[in-house]
Design an enzyme around this catalytic site. Structure first.
Site, mmCIF file in Angstrom:
data_model
loop_
_atom_site.group_PDB
_atom_site.id
_atom_site.type_symbol
_atom_site.label_atom_id
_atom_site.label_comp_id
_atom_site.label_asym_id
_atom_site.label_seq_id
_atom_site.Cartn_x
_atom_site.Cartn_y
_atom_site.Cartn_z
ATOM 1 N N SER A 154 0.841 -1.202 0.000
ATOM 2 C CA SER A 154 0.000 0.000 0.000
ATOM 3 C C SER A 154 0.870 1.242 0.000
ATOM 4 C CB SER A 154 -0.911 0.013 1.229
ATOM 5 O OG SER A 154 -1.583 1.259 1.351
ATOM 6 N N TYR A 167 -0.712 -0.363 10.066
ATOM 7 C CA TYR A 167 -0.934 -0.781 8.675
ATOM 8 C C TYR A 167 0.258 -0.391 7.800
ATOM 9 C CZ TYR A 167 -3.452 -1.012 4.158
ATOM 10 O OH TYR A 167 -3.851 -1.274 2.876
ATOM 11 N N LYS A 171 2.705 -2.910 5.697
ATOM 12 C CA LYS A 171 2.737 -2.869 4.237
ATOM 13 C C LYS A 171 4.126 -2.562 3.692
ATOM 14 C CE LYS A 171 -1.470 -3.949 3.123
ATOM 15 N NZ LYS A 171 -1.715 -5.289 2.516
#
Length: 306
Positions: A154, A167, A171
């Protein structure tokens, strides 16, 4: 179904395939001739709960189109679950040729408010989950001298994002994991690549929309459907991309981007060595100038992270 030749005879595991991007990738793989293990525990966006329905629904969709698929509801967040996902492919179809690591959860929180559990849960699903499933498949890929991994990274990790330290860390770690897999396993004809998807799904359905600018941004993202990601994922899984390894791609609507990987952009040498004062007076100003040059040339990412 049509166009079955690209992935004919291949067996691919897609994690988190009960909806969103994973569902569209699973359907596209099946339409290209692959037999698919549709993995999804049926949890909420935050990873809570369990429901076999989403995975089975996608399997039913594939079968209705004349394809072959099996549902699996094991969690990617522990090694035994990852092993069982791969075993599901072997028991049902007799082999495994590809893994698409798509499963994920969100527990967004500003860093100074984030709990250990919120950080740990997201890392376990995204980073550990991709490791567990990939590691279970790697032994079989090595033995058969072939295999492919596609991981979902991401721009939240590649660039950064507000309220997503967990997150983002997962990622960016996943991009490094993919690169290491590519280096370690290329001698066995195994390749590993990443996709950073821009697409509207329930994973980003909680984006704040309090201001007009935020509302406009969300409306733009809604135009980027999960189906736009699937063609690249299928292509990377196919034998036709055998020379593509260790790369990071992004998909934004109808655009596909190759992402630059970290590299030195400027060096500053001082024959007598450095002191903290000379770093402040010479090195850092020179580095800042290089950054602004890159920004003007368009080499620095300025996209909204998704």
């Amino acid at each position: 179904m049509s166009e079955k030749t690209l992935m004919a005879g291949k067996v691919v595991v897609v994690t988190g395939a009960g909806g969103g991007i994973g569902r569209d990738i699973a359907l596209a793989l099946a339409k290209s001739g692959a037999r698919v293990v549709v993995n999804d525990i049926g949890a909420s966006v935050s990873g809570e709960g369990n429901d076999a329905g989403p995975a089975q629904k996608v399997v039913d969709e594939i079968k209705a189109l004349g394809g072959e698929a099996v549902a699996n509801t094991d969690s990617v967040s522990d090694s035994r679950g990852g092993a069982r996902i791969v075993t599901s492919a072997l028991d049902t179809f007799g082999r495994i040729d590809g893994v698409v690591n798509n499963a994920g959860i969100l527990r967004d929180r500003f860093f100074h408010k984030m709990s250990d559990d919120e950080f740990d849960a997201v890392i376990k699903v995204h980073l550990y989950g991709s490791y567990y499933v990939s590691r279970a498949a790697a032994t079989h890929f090595k033995e058969q001298n072939s295999g492919v991994f596609v991981h979902m990274t991401s721009t939240s990790g590649l660039i950064g994002n507000f309220g997503q330290a967990n997150y983002s860390a997962a990622k960016l770690g996943l991009a490094a994991l993919s690169k290491s897999i590519a280096l370690d396993m290329q001698k066995f004809n195994v390749r590993s690549n990443c996709i950073a998807p821009f697409a509207w799904s329930r994973m980003i359905g909680s984006i704040p929309t309090e201001t007009d600018a935020e509302k406009a941004r969300v409306e733009r993202i809604k135009q980027m459907t999960p189906a736009k990601i699937a063609p690249l994922a299928v292509a990377l899984c196919s034998d036709s991309s055998a020379d593509t390894n260790g790369q990071i791609f992004a998909v934004r609507n109808n655009e596909i981007f190759l992402i630059s990987q970290p590299r030195p952009v400027r060096s500053v040498h001082r024959s007598e060595g450095w002191t903290p004062e000379s770093v402040l007076s010479h090195a850092l100003p020179a580095m800042k100038a290089s950054y602004f040059d890159l920004e003007r040339s368009g080499d620095v990412f300025t996209w909204d992270p998704v």
